[in-house]
Design an enzyme around this catalytic site. Sequence first.
Site, PDB file in Angstrom:
ATOM      1  CG  ASP A 111      -0.436  -0.060   2.586  1.00  0.00           C
ATOM      2  OD1 ASP A 111       1.280   0.087   2.921  1.00  0.00           O
ATOM      3  OD2 ASP A 111      -0.485  -0.101   3.710  1.00  0.00           O
ATOM      4  CE  LYS A 162       0.304   0.872  13.443  1.00  0.00           C
ATOM      5  NZ  LYS A 162       0.437  -0.693  12.071  1.00  0.00           N
ATOM      6  CG  ASP A 221       0.722   3.015   5.087  1.00  0.00           C
ATOM      7  OD1 ASP A 221      -0.395   2.747   4.038  1.00  0.00           O
ATOM      8  OD2 ASP A 221       0.999   2.634   5.994  1.00  0.00           O
TER       9      ASP A 221
HETATM   10  N1  GDD Z   1      -0.438 -11.321   2.910  1.00  0.00           N
HETATM   11  C1  GDD Z   1      -0.624 -10.999   4.080  1.00  0.00           C
HETATM   12  N2  GDD Z   1      -0.969 -11.424   5.094  1.00  0.00           N
HETATM   13  N3  GDD Z   1      -0.097  -9.609   3.678  1.00  0.00           N
HETATM   14  C2  GDD Z   1      -0.654  -8.808   4.619  1.00  0.00           C
HETATM   15  C3  GDD Z   1      -0.921  -9.787   6.814  1.00  0.00           C
HETATM   16  C4  GDD Z   1      -1.119 -10.160   6.185  1.00  0.00           C
HETATM   17  O1  GDD Z   1      -1.967 -11.490   7.404  1.00  0.00           O
HETATM   18  N4  GDD Z   1      -1.847  -8.080   7.679  1.00  0.00           N
HETATM   19  C5  GDD Z   1      -1.283  -6.822   6.788  1.00  0.00           C
HETATM   20  N5  GDD Z   1      -0.315  -7.254   5.284  1.00  0.00           N
HETATM   21  C6  GDD Z   1      -0.312  -6.676   4.050  1.00  0.00           C
HETATM   22  C7  GDD Z   1      -1.004  -5.057   4.023  1.00  0.00           C
HETATM   23  O2  GDD Z   1      -2.230  -5.682   3.131  1.00  0.00           O
HETATM   24  C8  GDD Z   1      -0.070  -3.501   3.621  1.00  0.00           C
HETATM   25  O3  GDD Z   1       0.064  -4.456   2.474  1.00  0.00           O
HETATM   26  C9  GDD Z   1       1.198  -4.814   4.371  1.00  0.00           C
HETATM   27  O4  GDD Z   1       1.438  -6.373   4.891  1.00  0.00           O
HETATM   28  C10 GDD Z   1       1.092  -3.698   5.815  1.00  0.00           C
HETATM   29  O5  GDD Z   1       0.135  -4.050   6.214  1.00  0.00           O
HETATM   30  P1  GDD Z   1      -0.300  -2.655   6.808  1.00  0.00           P
HETATM   31  O6  GDD Z   1      -1.960  -2.244   7.275  1.00  0.00           O
HETATM   32  O7  GDD Z   1      -1.035  -1.162   5.679  1.00  0.00           O
HETATM   33  O8  GDD Z   1       0.270  -1.696   8.119  1.00  0.00           O
HETATM   34  P2  GDD Z   1       0.537  -0.293   8.902  1.00  0.00           P
HETATM   35  O9  GDD Z   1       0.906   0.804   7.480  1.00  0.00           O
HETATM   36  O10 GDD Z   1      -0.364  -0.199   9.989  1.00  0.00           O
HETATM   37  O11 GDD Z   1       2.171  -0.298   8.658  1.00  0.00           O
HETATM   38  C11 GDD Z   1       3.170  -1.237   8.196  1.00  0.00           C
HETATM   39  O12 GDD Z   1       3.672  -0.493   7.697  1.00  0.00           O
HETATM   40  C12 GDD Z   1       3.855   1.201   7.756  1.00  0.00           C
HETATM   41  C13 GDD Z   1       4.665   1.757   6.568  1.00  0.00           C
HETATM   42  O13 GDD Z   1       3.489   1.980   5.913  1.00  0.00           O
HETATM   43  C14 GDD Z   1       4.497  -1.306   9.031  1.00  0.00           C
HETATM   44  O14 GDD Z   1       5.176  -1.735   8.374  1.00  0.00           O
HETATM   45  C15 GDD Z   1       5.308  -0.517   9.635  1.00  0.00           C
HETATM   46  O15 GDD Z   1       6.087  -0.608  10.317  1.00  0.00           O
HETATM   47  C16 GDD Z   1       5.312   0.692   8.864  1.00  0.00           C
HETATM   48  O16 GDD Z   1       5.543   2.139   8.986  1.00  0.00           O
HETATM   49 MG    MG Z   2      -0.460   0.199   5.888  1.00  0.00          MG
END
Ligand code: GDD
Ligand code: MG
Length: 333
Positions: A111, A162, A221
């Site tokens: 994303d 977080k 993001d």
């Molecule tokens: N295959 C799979 N399985 N993908 C997953 C799963 C899972 O169980 N859970 C989440 N994802 C995918 C989501 O679709 C997304 O593309 C990516 O992993 C990150 O998940 P998000 O839910 O978007 O995380 P976030 O935005 O809260 O936090 C993450 O991204 C930040 C930067 O954009 C973390 O990596 C943070 O540390 C980071 O700063």
């Molecule tokens: Mg994200």
Amino acid sequence: MRAIVLVGGFGTRLRPLTLHRPKQMLAVLDKPMIEWVAGWLGANGIDEVVLSLGYRPEAFTETYPDGRCAGVRLRYAVEPEPLDTAGAIRFAARAAGLHDAGEAFLVVNGDVITDLDIGELVALHRARRAEATIALTPVQDPSRYGVVPIGPDGRVEAFIEKPDRANAPSNWINAGTYVLEPSVVQRIADGRRVSIERETFPALVADCTLYALQSDAAWVDAGTAATYLSVQLDLARRTGWTAVRVEIDPSAVVDNSVLASGVVVGAGATVRGSVLGRGAVIGRAAIIEDSIIGEGAQIGAGCRLESLCVIGDAVHIEPGRHLRAELVPDPSS
Ligand code: GDD
Ligand code: MG
């Protein structure tokens, strides 16, 4: 180099738009989010991507039946159940044979829309003989990200996913782009959910094998309603993108907005700072401000929608309604 792209999450922060499709298949301007990601990877010399799928995998396999997306070759790894980020990486790496190929591979959050230089990240990874190297980007409020303080040589001193706003030790956050040695896969436990942010990276920090590169490349993001809206307005401004095949009444005002094809804006309506999905219809004298209207949704005459309303695909809003910051349908009910 090959890459795993994580696209298996439920996209809860983008409901109701993601009730029927994964967030990476939502349109950003004129193409699905995943095509921005694949296009960026391709431009950085990545020719094969393993999509790590969980929620609604058929949305991807049906859209890219020949296994190509924005010029890169796709492979699919569909998890039997959500394994969280590290569990998903382990599953996809083993499915595609990345865990024993003897070379580093890339992992990206699906994303993130960015033009980060992957070559620079790989160069630092090799120079430091790191086990894993992550890209960092600066943000105003680090509390919804992974916060990553580093030493002068780029070694990561802590990885705090977080934190409270008051406790964040740095404004540099995990940009969701990693170079991983295959040994990282061996560290991830089998058969349960494992978070790379909460488990694997802290373990690498403890072993002094995690490095990071600060980058000021464009980065967002797009996984929340606010950022999914703002990234499109920014991209449209930066690229001079304009709507095509739309029908805007000459008495309507459309300002700083993204209108997908087939949108109709009625007489006297005002649309500002908003994204209107394909085929959305805005009624006479309606006002849409800072909001997202789903594909084929119809907003009745005289409605006023403001402050980040998110209206799902094909939803009809009765004439004259005034909505502020509302999600329709309400995903929590
Ligand atoms: N295959 C799979 N399985 N993908 C997953 C799963 C899972 O169980 N859970 C989440 N994802 C995918 C989501 O679709 C997304 O593309 C990516 O992993 C990150 O998940 P998000 O839910 O978007 O995380 P976030 O935005 O809260 O936090 C993450 O991204 C930040 C930067 O954009 C973390 O990596 C943070 O540390 C980071 O700063
Ligand atoms: Mg994200």
